[in-house]
Design a protein around this motif. Structure first.
Motif, mmCIF file in Angstrom:
data_model
loop_
_atom_site.group_PDB
_atom_site.id
_atom_site.type_symbol
_atom_site.label_atom_id
_atom_site.label_comp_id
_atom_site.label_asym_id
_atom_site.label_seq_id
_atom_site.Cartn_x
_atom_site.Cartn_y
_atom_site.Cartn_z
ATOM 1 N N MET A 1 0.864 -1.191 0.000
ATOM 2 C CA MET A 1 0.000 0.000 0.000
ATOM 3 C C MET A 1 0.899 1.238 0.000
ATOM 4 O O MET A 1 1.005 1.970 0.979
ATOM 5 C CB MET A 1 -0.932 -0.034 1.212
ATOM 6 N N THR A 2 1.515 1.478 -1.134
ATOM 7 C CA THR A 2 2.604 2.467 -1.204
ATOM 8 C C THR A 2 2.141 3.897 -0.990
ATOM 9 O O THR A 2 2.964 4.763 -0.651
ATOM 10 C CB THR A 2 3.298 2.366 -2.569
ATOM 11 N N SER A 3 0.862 4.176 -1.181
ATOM 12 C CA SER A 3 0.371 5.550 -1.004
ATOM 13 C C SER A 3 -0.230 5.783 0.373
ATOM 14 O O SER A 3 -0.828 6.835 0.632
ATOM 15 C CB SER A 3 -0.674 5.873 -2.083
ATOM 16 N N LEU A 4 -0.099 4.798 1.255
ATOM 17 C CA LEU A 4 -0.696 4.896 2.590
ATOM 18 C C LEU A 4 -0.091 6.053 3.373
ATOM 19 O O LEU A 4 1.122 6.202 3.462
ATOM 20 C CB LEU A 4 -0.477 3.592 3.347
ATOM 21 N N GLN A 5 -0.965 6.894 3.944
ATOM 22 C CA GLN A 5 -0.521 8.073 4.692
ATOM 23 C C GLN A 5 -0.774 7.938 6.192
ATOM 24 O O GLN A 5 -0.004 8.470 6.988
ATOM 25 C CB GLN A 5 -1.243 9.327 4.163
ATOM 26 N N VAL A 6 -1.822 7.242 6.562
ATOM 27 C CA VAL A 6 -2.192 7.127 7.975
ATOM 28 C C VAL A 6 -2.369 5.657 8.334
ATOM 29 O O VAL A 6 -3.105 4.937 7.659
ATOM 30 C CB VAL A 6 -3.492 7.907 8.285
ATOM 31 N N LEU B 1 4.077 7.986 4.324
ATOM 32 C CA LEU B 1 3.508 7.848 5.671
ATOM 33 C C LEU B 1 3.626 9.157 6.449
ATOM 34 O O LEU B 1 4.704 9.734 6.566
ATOM 35 C CB LEU B 1 4.224 6.733 6.430
ATOM 36 N N GLU B 2 2.487 9.626 6.976
ATOM 37 C CA GLU B 2 2.454 10.879 7.729
ATOM 38 C C GLU B 2 2.073 10.674 9.197
ATOM 39 O O GLU B 2 2.562 11.401 10.060
ATOM 40 C CB GLU B 2 1.454 11.852 7.076
ATOM 41 N N PRO C 1 10.303 3.188 7.640
ATOM 42 C CA PRO C 1 10.860 3.448 6.309
ATOM 43 C C PRO C 1 11.619 4.785 6.274
ATOM 44 O O PRO C 1 11.064 5.826 6.617
ATOM 45 C CB PRO C 1 9.622 3.472 5.409
ATOM 46 N N ARG C 2 12.875 4.725 5.900
ATOM 47 C CA ARG C 2 13.708 5.926 5.900
ATOM 48 C C ARG C 2 13.139 7.012 5.005
ATOM 49 O O ARG C 2 13.274 8.205 5.296
ATOM 50 C CB ARG C 2 15.109 5.560 5.425
ATOM 51 N N CYS C 3 12.492 6.588 3.928
ATOM 52 C CA CYS C 3 11.953 7.587 3.012
ATOM 53 C C CYS C 3 10.816 8.397 3.604
ATOM 54 O O CYS C 3 10.421 9.421 3.043
ATOM 55 C CB CYS C 3 11.504 6.913 1.702
ATOM 56 N N SER D 1 11.118 12.254 6.525
ATOM 57 C CA SER D 1 10.907 13.679 6.248
ATOM 58 C C SER D 1 9.437 14.020 6.070
ATOM 59 O O SER D 1 9.081 15.200 5.969
ATOM 60 C CB SER D 1 11.673 14.080 4.980
ATOM 61 N N THR D 2 8.556 12.977 6.056
ATOM 62 C CA THR D 2 7.126 13.228 5.869
ATOM 63 C C THR D 2 6.304 12.948 7.120
ATOM 64 O O THR D 2 5.221 13.516 7.276
ATOM 65 C CB THR D 2 6.572 12.361 4.720
ATOM 66 N N ILE D 3 6.793 12.086 7.989
ATOM 67 C CA ILE D 3 5.993 11.678 9.133
ATOM 68 C C ILE D 3 5.771 12.851 10.083
ATOM 69 O O ILE D 3 6.691 13.591 10.426
ATOM 70 C CB ILE D 3 6.629 10.478 9.859
#
Length: 811
Positions: free
Chosen positions: A162-167, A189-190, A211-213, A216-218
């Motif tokens: 689920m690569t677009s999962l944010q929450v 992921l936010e 995930p390291r990527c 910067s978004t979480i």
């Protein structure tokens, strides 16, 4: 077997009331399993609430779409039934569903879309174990909310697709292990919520699995859990973080400014409930502006943290048990004048508070268990909860208590003097009032008189009256006087009442059961109450703690004790009041409550107070016998009737009180033998039967012989014998009055009666005979004269000889 299900469904559909359909297979009850497909006739069961088709064999059939039409279902169990295919989104129509289980090793179901889960707002149990999540694509606005689902096991690797999962919200489950490394593709992921699971992993390892990527978004990292170890500096690399919740873990070590220097967007910092040390320089200026700070139970002190001075937008600040040993700085009241929640209780804060806090917006102010002095300040106008207990405040209470929204006023264990001001009667929203452990004087009747002057007596239970919403009132350990407070006639919600250790007088009112029907705890010990125990007091069905000791109560103990229903059940947590619904929790009751038990005073926190079932009538002037009905109070843990004037025997069935831990019947006038049933009280750890009129052999048993100070238990009962006393029961029968059988006593009574009658009859026969014949009378008296002469001569001769012998010896 499809036909079988069809007939079952058709027959059940004729029933209009709620029913249960259970055709699950169990190895212990049935060998065969239902097989085939689920027939459409099940759709006719529109009233169905419980459906269990687990552990059957449906030959790889799919879950039928019509299952979503059973809108009254609350329980649906299809586990381990050889089902396959997609889980239909129509299950989202089951809005009443609480329990859903489609897991198990025999099912091979695909999860293509879980958006329907968001419609099951009442769901409390979800089992998707063994389901294939790989087909799941971006759905539900790229959010996955599976909190409170009783989900056990590791986080499935399929989430990595689920690569677009944010929450991700998996709060309140039973997830274990580390985050799978397969989640490395979740670069968007936010928000990650994993509160209250069972990971029990090191926080460093946990962060490395993120995930390291996504670093910067979480924005939200919430791990109130069982996370261990020291917080690594890498947490500061989460530069977009707005909420960091690591509270109530097992974290230790030191947090420095380097942990936070790059967290420019941080708004919520929750670290409470850990063993962390906050070692930050006093002159450090944080780069963020926080809205909520929780450093409870962290090592923050001894000095007050200066760096929080710059957090002027905080609405919640918790420094509870933070090892602060300092004066509250003046800037504190300026910086946080808009803060709604302030908690710095359980420290060593000293000094005084500002004289007036009315400018503050605080709704909840907790400064209890510190070393603060001075007078109680003027209260903030909008305050709801104020706790200043267990300090050293002195002087009188503010004459004007202008806080119309106040629900809890806790000022116990200070040195406050004077009277209770009449302005307290205006606090009509007050639910909990604690003024115990002060030096307050005077009467507390003015609230009733003030309200009574504005309304009729019939309206005293209406809303708006002082006490009408009160749940707990503690005025103990003061010097208050007057009769039983009449304003309590408005307190229909009262659960806890403590008036002990004052100078209240008069009688216990008969209106208690009618006006305060929910009362569970009543303590009036060590006052000057008189009169009898009201018989209807036992109508308080929720009462499980009744303490009227050390008063002037007289009369007998009511036989209607059996009406105390809360004492007739085995002890458990008894706080029946719905604290959550009324915005009042058991955890708010942080003060301990003293209980006189086992010959000493013990403090119990309110949370476990419901386990103590107490009946204490000691040190009064009660008369009569102990009612036999006391045997019905099987929940009792403490029974004290000592220092009264009770008579009669100890109830023979007192051994039915299996939960009894302390029994004191000393200093009464009880008689008879000690019931052997006492030896069956396996919970008993304190017993006192001293100074009564008990007799007979002391019963034996391992529980009684294990008690401390055994001789003291029975002292003052001279009729008792046997271990542990030195008086042997077999020897005592010769020293004391002989023990005579009732049948022998009856024979002896008849013997003496016969002798008496025979003596009278014989005497009258002699006298009557002499009256009838004169010659016999003359002969009789001649014999008497002759006997008299002979006796006289013998006595005279003997006396002369004794005198001569005495004279010779003297020469």
């Amino acid at each position: 077997m499809t036909a079988e299900l069809w007939h079952l469904g058709r027959a059940a559909a004729t029933i209009l009331c709620m029913f249960i359909f259970h055709v699950a297979s169990s190895d212990s009850r049935a060998q065969a399993r239902i097989s085939g497909e689920m027939g459409p006739s099940l759709a006719a069961l529109q009233k169905l609430r419980y459906l269990d088709l687990s552990r059957n064999d449906f030959y790889g059939a799919s879950i039928p779409l019509f299952m979503g039409s059973l809108e009254n279902l609350r329980y649906l169990n299809l586990s381990s039934s050889s089902l396959s295919g997609r889980i239909p989104s129509q299950l989202g129509n089951l809005s009443n569903l609480r329990y859903l289980d489609v897991g198990g090793s025999d099912n091979y179901l695909d999860v293509v879309d879980l958006a329907w889960l968001s419609r099951l707002s009442l769901l409390s149990y979800l089992d998707l174990s063994n389901a294939n999540l790989s087909p799941v694509q971006d759905w539900f606005h790229m959010e996955l909310h599976l909190s409170h689902c009783v989900w056990h096991g590791p986080i499935p690797e399929e989430l990595g697709n689920m690569t677009s999962l944010q929450v991700i919200d998996f709060d309140y489950n039973d997830l274990v292990g580390l985050i799978s490394s397969n989640l490395r593709n979740l670069c968007h992921l936010e928000e990650l919520y994993l509160d209250y699971n069972n990971f029990n992993v090191n926080i460093g390892e946990f962060l490395n699995q993120l995930p390291r990527c996504s670093w910067s978004t979480i924005q939200v990292l919430s791990l109130a859990n069982m996370i261990t170890g020291t917080v690594p500096l890498e947490v500061g690399a989460l530069s977009n973080l707005t909420e960091l919740d690591l509270s109530y873990n097992k974290l230790n070590g030191v947090l420095m400014k380097e942990h936070f220097s790059s967290l420019f967007k941080l708004e919520y910092l929750e670290l409470g409930g850990n063993s962390l040390k906050i070692d930050i320089e006093q002159n450090w200026v944080p780069p963020f502006g926080l809205k909520s700070i929780d450093l409870g139970s962290c090592l923050v002190g001894p000095r007050f943290p200066e760096w929080i001075r710059w957090q002027a937008d905080v609405y919640s600040l918790c420094l509870r048990n933070a090892n602060l040993d300092d004066v509250i700085p003046e800037w504190f009241w300026v910086t946080f004048f808009r803060t709604k929640f302030l908690d710095a209780s359980g420290n060593k804060l000293h000094g005084s508070l500002p004289a007036n806090l009315q400018h503050m917006s605080v709704r909840m102010l907790y400064l209890g268990s510190n070393m603060l002095i001075g007078q109680i300040p003027g209260l903030p106008v909008n305050i709801s909860y104020l706790n200043l207990s267990s300090n050293s405040f002195s002087g009188s209470l503010p004459s004007k208590l202008k806080a119309p929204l106040l629900e809890q006023l806790l000022l116990a264990n200070n040195q406050i003097t004077g009277t209770i001001p009449s302005s307290i009667c205006q606090l009509t929203e007050l639910r909990r009032l604690e003024l115990s452990g002060n030096n307050l004087t005077g009467d507390v009747m003015q609230c009733w008189m003030e309200s009574d002057s504005n309304s009729s007596v019939s309206n005293t239970n209406s809303a708006g009256q002082f006490g009408s919403v009160m749940v707990s009132l503690d005025l103990s350990n003061n010097d208050l006087s007057g009769e039983f407070p009449k304003f309590l006639q408005s307190a229909k919600n009262l659960v806890f009442l403590d008036l002990s250790f004052n100078r209240f007088f008069g009688i216990l009112p008969k209106w208690l059961p009618e006006k305060i029907p929910l009362l569970q705890i009543l303590r009036v010990r060590s006052n000057m109450f008189s009169g009898h125990i009201p018989k209807n007091l036992t109508d308080l069905e929720s009462l499980y703690h009744l303490d009227i000791a050390r008063n002037n109560i007289s009369g007998s103990i009511p036989w209607s004790l059996s009406s105390l229903k809360a004492m007739r059940v085995i002890s458990r947590k008894r706080l029946g009041y719905d604290f959550e619904e009324n915005d009042l929790e058991v955890s708010d009751f942080e003060e301990s409550v003293p209980v006189i038990t086992k010959g000493q005073t013990r403090d119990y926190t309110f949370g476990i107070y419901g386990l103590v079932v107490n009946l204490d009538f000691s040190c009064n002037s009660l008369t009569g016998q102990i009612p036999e009905e006391i045997k019905l109070l099987i929940g009792l843990t403490n029974l004290n009737l000592s220092s009264n004037q009770l008579i009669g025997k100890i109830p023979i069935q007192i051994g039915a009180l299996k939960q009894l831990e302390s029994l004191d019947l000393s200093y009464n006038k009880l008689s008879g033998e000690i019931p052997s049933g006492l030896s069956a009280l396996t919970s008993l750890s304190y017993l006192n039967l001293s100074y009564n009129n008990l007799s007979g052999m002391i019963p034996s048993g391992p529980q009684l012989q294990a008690l401390d100070n055994q001789i003291d238990i029975y002292i003052g009962n001279p009729g008792l014998c046997g271990y542990p006393l030195s008086k042997n029961c077999s020897a005592s029968t010769t020293d004391a009055e002989p023990s005579v059988d009732h049948e022998d006593v009856d024979h002896i009574s008849y013997l003496y009666l016969g002798m008496g009658i025979g003596f009278v009859v014989g005497l009258w026969v002699v006298f009557c005979t002499m009256l009838l014949k004169r010659s016999w009378t003359i002969a009789y008296f001649q014999i008497i004269d002759k006997l008299y002469d002979e006796v006289y001569v013998r006595v005279a001769i003997t006396w002369a000889r004794l005198m001569k012998k005495t004279h010779d010896d003297a020469v």
